[in-house]
Design a protein around this motif. Structure first.
Motif, PDB file in Angstrom:
ATOM      1  N   PRO A 200       7.992   6.703   4.843  1.00 42.99           N
ATOM      2  CA  PRO A 200       6.847   6.060   5.479  1.00 42.99           C
ATOM      3  C   PRO A 200       6.385   6.345   6.796  1.00 42.99           C
ATOM      4  CG  PRO A 200       8.629   4.370   5.168  1.00 42.99           C
ATOM      5  CD  PRO A 200       9.164   5.887   4.603  1.00 42.99           C
TER       6      PRO A 200
ATOM      7  N   SER B 246      -5.612  -0.662 -12.651  1.00 41.98           N
ATOM      8  CA  SER B 246      -4.497  -0.650 -12.090  1.00 41.98           C
ATOM      9  C   SER B 246      -3.924  -2.014 -11.401  1.00 41.98           C
ATOM     10  CB  SER B 246      -4.505   0.189 -10.760  1.00 41.98           C
ATOM     11  OG  SER B 246      -5.400  -0.245 -10.020  1.00 41.98           O
TER      12      SER B 246
ATOM     13  N   ARG C  51      -5.347  -6.925  -7.990  1.00 38.30           N
ATOM     14  CA  ARG C  51      -5.528  -8.020  -6.917  1.00 38.30           C
ATOM     15  C   ARG C  51      -7.012  -8.217  -6.618  1.00 38.30           C
ATOM     16  NH1 ARG C  51      -1.318  -4.284  -4.668  1.00 38.30           N
ATOM     17  NH2 ARG C  51       0.630  -4.958  -5.380  1.00 38.30           N
TER      18      ARG C  51
ATOM     19  N   TYR D 297      10.320   9.616   0.154  1.00 38.90           N
ATOM     20  CA  TYR D 297       9.395   9.676   0.810  1.00 38.90           C
ATOM     21  C   TYR D 297       9.521   8.775   2.045  1.00 38.90           C
ATOM     22  CZ  TYR D 297       4.458   8.026   1.523  1.00 38.90           C
ATOM     23  OH  TYR D 297       3.180   7.685   2.230  1.00 38.90           O
TER      24      TYR D 297
ATOM     25  N   PRO E  10       6.158  -1.236  -7.118  1.00 36.83           N
ATOM     26  CA  PRO E  10       5.264  -0.322  -7.749  1.00 36.83           C
ATOM     27  C   PRO E  10       6.340   0.777  -8.022  1.00 36.83           C
ATOM     28  CG  PRO E  10       4.891  -0.500  -5.567  1.00 36.83           C
ATOM     29  CD  PRO E  10       5.622  -1.465  -5.746  1.00 36.83           C
ATOM     30  N   GLU E  11       6.115   1.895  -8.699  1.00 39.14           N
ATOM     31  CA  GLU E  11       7.055   3.171  -8.529  1.00 39.14           C
ATOM     32  C   GLU E  11       6.950   3.742  -7.403  1.00 39.14           C
ATOM     33  OE1 GLU E  11       8.335   4.954 -11.346  1.00 39.14           O
ATOM     34  OE2 GLU E  11       8.348   2.906 -12.468  1.00 39.14           O
ATOM     35  N   LEU E  12       8.157   3.959  -6.729  1.00 35.81           N
ATOM     36  CA  LEU E  12       8.063   4.461  -5.327  1.00 35.81           C
ATOM     37  C   LEU E  12       8.227   6.023  -5.535  1.00 35.81           C
ATOM     38  CD1 LEU E  12       9.843   1.710  -3.210  1.00 35.81           C
ATOM     39  CD2 LEU E  12       7.239   2.101  -3.807  1.00 35.81           C
ATOM     40  N   VAL E  13       7.567   6.908  -4.873  1.00 35.96           N
ATOM     41  CA  VAL E  13       7.847   8.340  -4.822  1.00 35.96           C
ATOM     42  C   VAL E  13       8.980   8.584  -4.211  1.00 35.96           C
ATOM     43  CG1 VAL E  13       6.929  10.569  -4.376  1.00 35.96           C
ATOM     44  CG2 VAL E  13       5.487   8.645  -4.699  1.00 35.96           C
TER      45      VAL E  13
ATOM     46  N   ASP F 144       1.455  -1.064  -0.672  1.00 35.00           N
ATOM     47  CA  ASP F 144       1.616   0.041  -1.550  1.00 35.00           C
ATOM     48  C   ASP F 144       1.582   1.572  -0.992  1.00 35.00           C
ATOM     49  OD1 ASP F 144       1.976  -1.999  -3.302  1.00 35.00           O
ATOM     50  OD2 ASP F 144       0.468  -1.564  -4.544  1.00 35.00           O
ATOM     51  N   ASP F 145       0.235   1.734  -0.199  1.00 38.36           N
ATOM     52  CA  ASP F 145       0.134   3.136   0.055  1.00 38.36           C
ATOM     53  C   ASP F 145       1.128   3.488   1.236  1.00 38.36           C
ATOM     54  OD1 ASP F 145      -1.853   3.523  -1.146  1.00 38.36           O
ATOM     55  OD2 ASP F 145      -3.438   2.732   0.280  1.00 38.36           O
ATOM     56  N   GLU F 146       1.597   2.478   2.048  1.00 41.10           N
ATOM     57  CA  GLU F 146       2.484   2.757   2.984  1.00 41.10           C
ATOM     58  C   GLU F 146       3.761   2.982   2.492  1.00 41.10           C
ATOM     59  OE1 GLU F 146       4.634  -0.018   6.645  1.00 41.10           O
ATOM     60  OE2 GLU F 146       2.821  -0.558   5.923  1.00 41.10           O
ATOM     61  N   TYR F 147       4.370   2.399   1.372  1.00 42.45           N
ATOM     62  CA  TYR F 147       5.506   2.762   0.683  1.00 42.45           C
ATOM     63  C   TYR F 147       5.321   3.813  -0.144  1.00 42.45           C
ATOM     64  CZ  TYR F 147       8.029  -1.015   3.429  1.00 42.45           C
ATOM     65  OH  TYR F 147       8.632  -1.620   4.359  1.00 42.45           O
ATOM     66  N   GLY F 148       4.342   4.383  -0.225  1.00 41.80           N
ATOM     67  CA  GLY F 148       4.027   5.377  -1.062  1.00 41.80           C
ATOM     68  C   GLY F 148       4.179   5.266  -2.669  1.00 41.80           C
ATOM     69  N   ALA F 149       3.393   4.278  -2.823  1.00 37.19           N
ATOM     70  CA  ALA F 149       3.779   3.889  -4.237  1.00 37.19           C
ATOM     71  C   ALA F 149       2.761   4.759  -5.213  1.00 37.19           C
ATOM     72  CB  ALA F 149       3.008   2.330  -4.643  1.00 37.19           C
ATOM     73  N   ALA F 150       3.378   5.488  -6.461  1.00 32.39           N
ATOM     74  CA  ALA F 150       2.407   6.217  -7.123  1.00 32.39           C
ATOM     75  C   ALA F 150       1.437   5.276  -7.651  1.00 32.39           C
ATOM     76  CB  ALA F 150       3.282   6.581  -8.272  1.00 32.39           C
ATOM     77  N   GLU F 151       0.238   5.661  -7.687  1.00 37.26           N
ATOM     78  CA  GLU F 151      -0.672   4.931  -8.339  1.00 37.26           C
ATOM     79  C   GLU F 151      -0.536   4.519  -9.738  1.00 37.26           C
ATOM     80  OE1 GLU F 151      -3.947   2.697  -8.512  1.00 37.26           O
ATOM     81  OE2 GLU F 151      -3.689   3.903  -6.633  1.00 37.26           O
TER      82      GLU F 151
ATOM     83  N   ARG G 249      14.072   0.982   0.314  1.00 38.11           N
ATOM     84  CA  ARG G 249      12.538   0.834   0.527  1.00 38.11           C
ATOM     85  C   ARG G 249      12.124  -0.179  -0.574  1.00 38.11           C
ATOM     86  NH1 ARG G 249       9.353   5.451  -0.717  1.00 38.11           N
ATOM     87  NH2 ARG G 249      11.176   6.591  -1.325  1.00 38.11           N
TER      88      ARG G 249
END
Lengths: 86, 697
Positions: free
Chosen positions: B694, B412, B417, B692, B686-689, A76-83, A6
């Motif tokens: 998609p 953040s 951005r 998960y 980013p930190e990926l959970v 970011d959202d699509e790949y489930g990035a932690a905020e 991912r």
């Protein structure tokens, strides 16, 4: 998809978006400057070559950055990035 | 409370504060307007605007005082995107943008657009390559990133030196602007003006660091954008009947300006004929100066002495001549006084006079024509220089540490951005207006100054001519009693400051514009001084000298350094080194060549390593500095130009050198350690959970 896959997919898509927008930036900036004399023959709110330098390019830059922020934040959202706060 | 809730409460609170603040400021301007109507003198209004706004910034600084490290260096990382956008815009737009830009466009027409495009397009590079990644890295300064990414103290140290070099060059231009504005609008001496402005900067950043600077910059942005827009909108209504100068200047004023330019250049038309009569005189003057310069080369000192004798004899003869008018005698006496004392001075002065006369004798340059020149070759040179300058300004934007550090302050990565978008939007509000203002002022000059009798000139012309001859001078060369364009000299720096008078607005608006220019210069100076002091206190003292230093000690050191740096900058400013526009351009080329290659490759190329960074930064910086020193006439070497590129765009050679340095240096030495590669990963993604999917969403 495991985490490394991912990550790679995320980074590939980031790079693709970056490359496309960079090409737009380059074409707008240097294209409109290089062909300023030719563009000035077209009339668009004054001569187009002048208009591009004074306003046209700026509008495109603002939209470009807006689009990048929107796409990347969606990615970011699509790949489930932690905020990634703080 | 969740962090999102906390941020939105904070955002609403901020919005309320700044709405109240804006209304308060409008009320203040209205009150000053009322004072003017009851007859308060203009000088008092000048003092009122300068001191009231400085006091305002100081009190925001005082209210934001802090002893917390994160608050001091990065405003606690909770500045919402919109407000960071305003702060960045104020941080970014300097005295050169506010005062100088419209003037540059007035003087150089299309070719001045290099600054408009260069200073906005750079944000695309900031957005795509730097802002989100630096925010995810999340430290305090730009050398921090270099230190962490490349390891060891050497890259950090080079980063610190480069940050200081370009910020210091840039801050001198700002303090100079502060001095000019305070002295012009209050009548204080330049030196005192510099220190008054400096006091305002220091109270702010001294007490609250980045936190205070951020909230002050938001306040300064509001003032500067209001101050810039009001007179331009008014001028637009006056000349075109439309309140949207950004359109009406091009659709209504520009065609008329272009038509007039054609007429001035057409010797058969009545206006063109009168212009030609002035140009004949100017060409004659060029020929005389050529003769004098040639005689100086052969005769030297003896020629000057003979010239002095000849002019003295002429004065004596005229004084006994009953036919000679007092004016002729005065001019002859002036000519006698003007004889230079030594050959070197004579050469410099006569050459300058020759260049000026030749430029004025040339036909009018059409405002919208790109790369105007007499032949294809010089047109091509102008085009090359335009592109090179645009490129350097853009890359320099993405390399200036005081600007990049602003993106550490958002809550953040996604806010970082968005914040680039807001920054450019707020900057564009002013940059959209500057080219329109230049055209509107040109329209005014071509219509209401040229062709007017010398006895009936508009008041602003004589007011500014009285202030400074280099800003506005007007002489009836062909003695027909009517102003011709070739008889007028206008310095770009007066355009914005004089706009309220040109538009026929009350003096209070002039005070407002002065406050706006001051806000632009102070906000940029704030950000720059803080960057220099932080590079020294955080990167040199804390990271390299004493990593165990207590928090309080770090902040005390930082504040002490701020004071030292500010005083040094003021001292250097008072020596008046060279031309403002060149200083600004130099800062951009330096930042572009030193930071951009190693920052961008540090994120996008894992293989980049310490030797590469060291080599890249030194090569970029070295070549840029060398080219400037060799070619800029201030240094007196005047070596031949490379591919006709002017020294202001020296970065065009430094940037590729920087990239080549990083690549070559990295390839000849081993790849960076696994820890550093992991750090690059952390900055990229980013930190990926975990686990998960998609597709499940």
């Amino acid at each position: 998809m495991n985490r490394d896959d991912r990550r790679q997919a995320y980074w590939r898509r980031t790079l693709r978006l970056t490359a496309v927008l960079l090409a737009v930036w380059f074409a707008v900036t240097f294209g409109s400057s290089w062909f300023a004399i030719e563009l000035n023959r077209i009339d668009f709110i004054g001569p187009l070559g002048y208009y591009m330098g004074a306003q046209g390019a700026l509008i495109i830059y603002v939209v470009l950055i807006w689009y990048y922020a929107r796409r990347m934040n969606a990615l970011d959202d699509e790949y489930g990035a932690a905020e990634d706060d703080e | 409370m969740t962090s999102a809730r906390r941020h939105s409460t904070f955002f609403r609170q901020l919005r309320r504060y700044y709405v109240v603040y804006t209304l308060g400021f409008i009320a203040f301007v209205a009150a000053a307007g009322a004072l003017e109507m009851i007859g308060v003198p203009q000088k008092f209004l000048g003092y009122l605007f300068v001191f009231a706004t400085i006091l305002l910034y100081a009190s925001i600084g005082f209210m934001s005082k802090t002893a917390d490290v994160s608050e001091y260096y990065v405003a606690g990382r909770r500045v919402p995107a919109v407000f960071n956008g305003m702060a960045t815009a104020a941080d970014w737009m300097s005295a050169a943008s506010f005062i100088g830009m419209a003037g540059t466009l007035y003087v150089s027409g299309h070719d001045g657009l290099a600054f408009i495009m260069g200073w906005t397009g750079g944000y695309c590079l900031v957005a795509l390559f730097l802002a989100p990644y630096l925010r995810r890295f999340g430290q305090f300064t730009i050398p921090d990133f270099l230190g962490a990414r490349y390891g060891g103290n050497i890259p950090r140290l080079i980063g610190v030196s480069a940050a200081i070099l370009c910020s210091f060059t840039y801050v001198i231009a700002q303090i100079y602007g502060v001095g000019i504005i305070t002295s012009r609008f209050t009548g204080m001496e330049f030196t005192i003006g510099v220190f008054v402005g400096l006091a305002g900067i220091l109270v702010c950043s001294f007490l609250g660091g980045m936190k205070a600077v951020t909230w002050t910059q938001v306040a300064q942005y509001i003032i500067l954008i209001v101050a810039y827009s009001i007179p331009v909108v008014w001028l637009s209504v006056k000349h075109t009947g439309s309140p949207v100068p950004q359109i009406s200047a091009y659709t209504t004023a520009l065609p008329k300006v272009t038509a007039l330019e054609k007429e001035f250049n057409d010797k058969a038309s009545p206006k063109g004929e009168r212009e030609e009569s002035v140009r004949v005189i100017l060409r004659q003057r060029v020929a005389e100066l050529d003769a004098d310069l040639a005689a100086l080369e052969s005769g030297g000192e003896a020629f000057l002495a003979a010239e002095k004798k000849r002019r003295a004899a002429r004065v004596a003869r005229l004084k006994t001549d009953p036919e000679a008018s007092p004016r002729t005698i005065r001019m002859a006496e002036q000519a006698l006084r003007d004889v230079p004392t030594d050959p070197d001075e004579a050469r410099v002065r006569w050459n300058r006079a020759r260049v000026e006369a030749e430029a004025r004798a040339a036909p009018v340059r059409p405002h919208a024509e790109p790369f105007a020149a007499n032949d294809e070759e010089s047109r091509y040179v102008a085009k090359k220089n335009f592109l090179a300058l645009v490129f350097c300004l853009m890359v320099g934007t993405a390399g200036l540490p005081h600007l990049l550090a602003r993106f550490y302050t958002t809550p953040s990565v996604s806010e970082a951005r968005r914040s680039v978008f807001w920054s450019l939007l707020f900057i564009s509000l002013l940059y959209f207006t500057a080219p329109a203002l230049a055209i509107l002022v040109k329209y005014e000059v071509y219509n209401n100054v040229v062709g007017t009798a010398f006895m009936q000139l508009p008041a602003w012309v004589s007011n500014w001519a009285a202030v400074d001859k280099t800003l506005m001078s007007i002489t009836d060369l062909n003695r027909d009693g009517i102003v011709q364009l070739a008889e007028v000299t206008i310095g770009g720096d007066m355009i914005v400051l004089a706009t309220p008078e040109i538009a026929g607005l009350p003096y209070v608006i002039t005070g407002l514009v002065a406050a706006g220019g001051l806000a632009a210069a102070l906000s940029t100076a704030d950000g720059l001084l803080l960057t220099i002091a932080n590079a020294l206190s955080h990167d040199v003292y804390y990271k390299m000298i004493d990593p165990n230093a207590a928090t309080t000690r770090r902040l005390v050191i930082s504040k002490a350094l701020l004071l030292v740096v500010a005083l040094t900058a003021a001292w250097v400013t008072l020596l008046k080194p060279g031309n403002i526009l060149f200083l600004v351009g130099a800062a951009f080329s330096l930042a572009a060549a030193s930071f951009f290659p190693s920052l961008v490759l540090g994120i996008f190329w894992k293989r980049a390593n310490r030797l590469g960074a060291v080599l890249g930064m030194t090569a970029g910086l070295g070549i840029t500095i060398c080219y400037m020193v060799m070619t800029y006439d201030f240094f007196g070497i005047n070596a031949p130009l490379w591919w006709d590129i002017k020294p202001i765009a020296a970065g065009i050679f430094g940037i590729p050198a920087g990239f080549i340095g990083v690549i070559v240096g990295s390839l000849v030495s081993p790849a960076p350690s696994l820890e550093i590669q992991a750090m690059v990963d952390r900055v990229r993604y980013p930190e990926l959970v975990d686990d998960y999917d998609p597709r499940a969403v």
